[in-house]
Every structure is written in C-alpha cells, then in structure tokens.
Scaffold this active site. Structure first.
Site, PDB file in Angstrom:
ATOM      1  N   GLY A 128      34.613  44.701  42.180  1.00 43.35           N
ATOM      2  CA  GLY A 128      35.589  43.668  41.843  1.00 43.35           C
ATOM      3  C   GLY A 128      36.343  43.337  43.106  1.00 43.35           C
ATOM      4  CB  CYS A 129      38.237  40.410  44.193  1.00 49.58           C
ATOM      5  SG  CYS A 129      39.526  39.898  45.301  1.00 49.58           S
TER       6      CYS A 129
END
Lengths: 140, 408
Positions: free
Chosen positions: A50-51
């Site tokens: 995920g970012c």
C-alpha cells in the site's frame, strides 16, 4: 466457534470502549502482542504494497482448512490484521467465502478499510478471499 | 487597496477551517497536497455553475460571451501573477501533472532524439519523473539525475558534468514536495541555457510559497496547479516561452485547437489554444482567477513573519523529541516538515493525529525515489499555508507527542 460467533465476540470486546483513544490503544496492544509472521515469510511474493503501509500475508492449506499469518510494518494496521486473522484463519474456504466483514463496521474501524487509506488491509481481505476461491474449487 | 495582514481575517474566508473533525477543531496541515478554498473562489464556482454557464469561444449568445471573458480574464490574471511577457504564454491545463505531461510529450517530439538525455533531480515528485521516462523510452533517450546531499540539497558541483552528457531538457522542482527546500533553480536555468538545454520547472509548490517571476527566472516552462494555491481542483497552468510553444506540436487534437479542418489536412490554432483541445474547465479557470485575486489581497510580509515564527517553534520542538529525524534542511526552506520517528510508523502517527483533529500526510508522498534516497519506507509530513497559525503549530507538536507516547 463459527466465523459469526468470533465476530460477535470481537464486537462485544470493543463495545466497552467509549472513546477512540481506548480503542486505538487496544489495537496498538493487539498489534504489539502478536508476532504474527517470521521474517522468512516476509518475501516479496507475500507482500501487499500500500502507499501508506506494507502488509505481508502468508497462507497454508491443510486438512480442508486455510491458515493465515500476516504482518504489517504499521502497528495499528497490525492490530486490525490480528482481528482479521482471528476471524478468518483455520476456516474452510467455503466459510471464508460466505463471510462478510461487517464486524469491522460494528467496531467502528470501517475507515481503515477504505480504499483511500491505501494501507493494504483491503487488498489483504481480497487476497484472503482469493485463496478461498482457489481452495474451494480444490475441495469439490 | 490595503493588504490583509491579520490571520483571523484570512481564516474567516475559509469555511473548511471552521469545522470539527473527529470531535476536535480541525488543524489542517496537508496543504502541500491541496489547500482549502476561500469564499471568493467558492462563490465564483457557484456563480459559474448557477448562472454564467455557456461554452467559451463558440457562440454569439450572451452566456458564452460572459464565460469567454471570465476565462480569458483569468489568463490575464495569471499572466500578471507570474509576470509572463505575453498572455499567449499561459496555457490552461488540468493541473501540474497534465502540464508536465503536455510539455514532456510535445517538447520531446521536437527536441529529443536517440542518445540525448533529460535531467531531473533526485528529489522530484513522480509527476516530474514518469512523463520524462515515457518520453525517453519513446525516443531512445536517457534520464539522468542530479543527486541530493544528506540535507536534501542539490549537489550543484555535479551539475556541469551531467549537463555535458547530452542533456537537452532539464525538468526540476522549484520547491520539493517532500523536503520543502527552495531549490537553486535560477542557477540551474543559467547553467543549462549555457549548454543549450531547455528548462522546465515543476512549480506545484513553488507557486504557493515564492513570488514567481518567469521572466526573471528565465525558465522556458513553469507548471503549476490551481488547487494548491487556494483555487479549484482540476485547474492548472503551463507557462511556456512563446517561441517554444509555437515550435511544439500539439498534444491532444479536437475542438478549439484547430485553425482549419478537412479530411485531407488540418492546420492548428496559434498558442495557447493549440494546446487547449476540447471544452476547457472554464468554470475552474474563472475560479482560479478568483484565487489569484485572493493571493494578491494578502500582505506577504506578515505571512512570512508568521511562517518564520511557526518554523522556529517547530524546529525547536523537534529538537526535544527523541528519535525524530527531519528530512530537508536548508536556510531556504518553506514551512513544510517531513519527519520520521525511530520505532514508530508514520502512518500510525498520522492516524492517531487525525483522531486529534490534525490532518497530516503520511506515506511516500508520490516520491518513492526520495524515500529510497533517505532509506525510509515512508514519512510523516506537515505542511503549512497562509491561514495556519502558531496555535496550529502548537497543536501539531502536542498531538505528535501524544501519538508517539501512545505508540512507544
């Protein structure tokens, strides 16, 4: 205990918290107390990027049941992971496919599964379901 | 007209600041991602959608004439705001990313060939890396990088030797979105021009935190977004020197970018319309004009005083927090602070601070190479704007400390 019963148990556990701070302190505690995955299992093939934070998910299938281990570099994410593992691990693929994740709503953590959080949790649930799809077809 | 210096007078213009988040008064510190909008911008957007709605440049009816005047009027305002030589040097786009993609696509067709290079810095936003990688791939060119030192400053001593490696285009950030350092773009522009290279500046942060004068900078292109400068989302500008805009082939084809069209042959409009295919975001452009008026109404001497005061306070408090690392250290820094705290994940910090009403950014901030440069997975960023106060800075520090203590 069925998935539904486990979910209900978690909802009851969370019902005692009246403010966000207690709830998050509990999640942090959960995240800290569960060494869920060995570094050796933190391979890139298990990585859900995920970012915001990273999640590793490792699955094992034995005697008709799926067992999950997961980890994250963010502690609150890890706390939520421990709840998801409690609900989904050690279940048959069919049970996993039938389950929804409404208990997350009920304990007031739905914002953490929003796609905007990009913390890997939503992808982790998708991945759990994907494993279940694969092994459900093997059971037939 | 007397400029506004009182911060509460500024804050009163922003309805978004006057709200509670998670039961706490909002302290908005994610301005480098997007800023809040003043009432004048909101009203202009409302007016455009409620009444002044007619497609620009196309019809003789009154509504079309009115929107055209507002759209072209906004172009004039931007021209004055950045001191462009001509209004035709101002191209409307949907944001910085669109501006850089436009220039990367179009400029590279004319000026980039096999064996050439494009130069960026090691502290760029993905939007100023990927379009150039795509251009390099198309033309067999190489992407080169000015390294940054441990403080995040460009290693200027390496510049000349890199420029000698066939660099035809330089594209660099005026101010880094992660490090907050005001980069020596003017020196780079001079050095690049000496070697015959064209310089594009990513001004997404620069336009908000410095007085941009494109003629004084002498950059060939300057790109920025409306939504970070108190304007509407989906608006942006590409400034380009007229001669270069003339030489560049169009990017997108369609309405408004043509002179004549037949099935055998189409000729294109002159800049800037050559680059404004399709119905542009005229409601947005008019509202961006209102944002320029808002910025012009502020007394920046007092804004800078407040910024210096907040920065001094925050840097002093950072010193007292064990394990805190600040990325981007320079005398020329805007009030933007990206940090990590040993043993604590930035996302956990941001989540807990959100619960305390403080909006910060965590993650890679669309800048993976910067994360890699400093060997971290992510950072926590607080970025301040003209409406933030020393009180906000204090709440930020308090919430940060509380989140750290919950997590450690």
């Amino acid at each position: 205990m069925s998935i539904k019963e486990t979910e209900q148990q978690i909802v009851e556990e969370f019902s005692i918290f009246t403010d966000w701070m207690d709830k998050y302190e509990y999640l942090i505690e959960l995240g800290r107390s569960v060494p869920i995955i060995a570094d050796s299992a933190k391979q890139d093939s298990n990585l859900i990027k995920g970012c915001q934070s990273r999640v590793w998910l490792d699955a094992e299938y034995s005697s008709g049941k799926l067992f999950f281990r997961a980890d994250s570099d963010a502690i609150i994410t890890k706390g939520i992971i421990s709840l998801l593992i409690r609900v989904y691990s050690g279940r048959s693929p069919e049970e996993i496919l039938d389950a929804d994740i409404s208990f997350i709503d009920k304990i007031g953590l739905q914002e953490n599964l929003s796609p905007t959080r990009a913390n890997g949790l939503l992808s982790m649930i998708k991945q759990i379901k994907a494993y279940a799809v694969v092994y459900a077809s093997k059971n037939v | 007209m007397k400029k506004i210096s009182n911060v509460s007078q500024i804050r009163d213009q922003f309805p978004a600041l006057n709200q509670f988040v998670n039961g706490k008064p909002l302290v908005y510190l994610d301005n480098a991602a997007t800023s809040q909008k003043p009432q004048s911008v909101i009203e202009m957007a409302n007016q455009m959608n409620s009444f002044t709605n007619g497609n620009i440049h196309r019809a003789v009816h009154e509504l079309s004439a009115k929107t055209t005047v507002l759209y072209e009027g906004a172009r004039d305002k931007i021209k004055g705001f950045i001191n462009a030589k001509r209004r035709e040097e101002v191209v409307f786009t949907s944001g910085t990313t669109a501006s850089i993609n436009l220039v990367a696509f179009s400029l590279s067709q004319r000026f980039l060939g096999k064996g050439d290079s494009v130069l960026v810095s090691a502290a760029e936003h993905h939007s100023n890396i990927v379009p150039w990688q795509m251009a390099c791939d198309r033309f067999g060119a190489t992407l080169r990088v000015i390294p940054v030192d441990q403080n995040g400053r460009w290693q200027m001593d390496k510049l000349d030797s890199i420029l000698d490696q066939g660099v035809k285009i330089v594209s660099v950030a005026h101010i880094s979105n992660v490090l907050g350092i005001i980069n020596p773009v003017k020196e780079v522009i001079e050095a690049a021009h000496k070697k015959g290279a064209i310089v594009v500046v990513d001004g997404a942060q620069g336009i908000v935190h410095s007085k941009v004068d494109v003629q004084e900078l002498d950059c060939d292109f300057y790109s920025f977004s409306g939504h970070k400068m108190y304007g509407p989302t989906g608006t942006g500008i590409l400034y380009g020197k007229y001669g270069l805009l003339e030489e560049m082939p169009p990017w997108m084809g369609g309405g408004d970018m043509v002179a004549t069209v037949s099935f055998a042959h189409t000729t294109y409009a002159e800049p800037p319309l050559k680059f404004e295919a399709g119905t542009p975001n005229f409601a947005g452009a008019a509202s961006l004009g209102a944002a320029v008026d808002f910025i012009d109404s502020l007394d920046f001497v007092s804004v800078n005083e407040r910024e210096n005061e907040m920065t001094a306070f925050i840097l002093e408090e950072f010193e007292k927090i064990p394990g805190l690392v600040l990325y981007g250290k320079s005398e020329t820094k805007i009030p933007l602070f990206s940090i990590t705290v040993n043993g604590v994940h930035p996302t956990d910090l941001a989540m807990l601070m959100d619960k305390m009403g403080v909006a910060c950014r965590s993650g890679q901030m669309c800048s993976e190479p910067v994360m890699e440069r400093f060997s971290v997975e992510s950072m926590l960023r607080a970025s301040f704007a003209v409406y933030n106060t020393l009180d906000d800075a204090e709440v930020f520090i308090k919430s940060l400390r509380r989140a750290i203590s919950m997590l450690s």
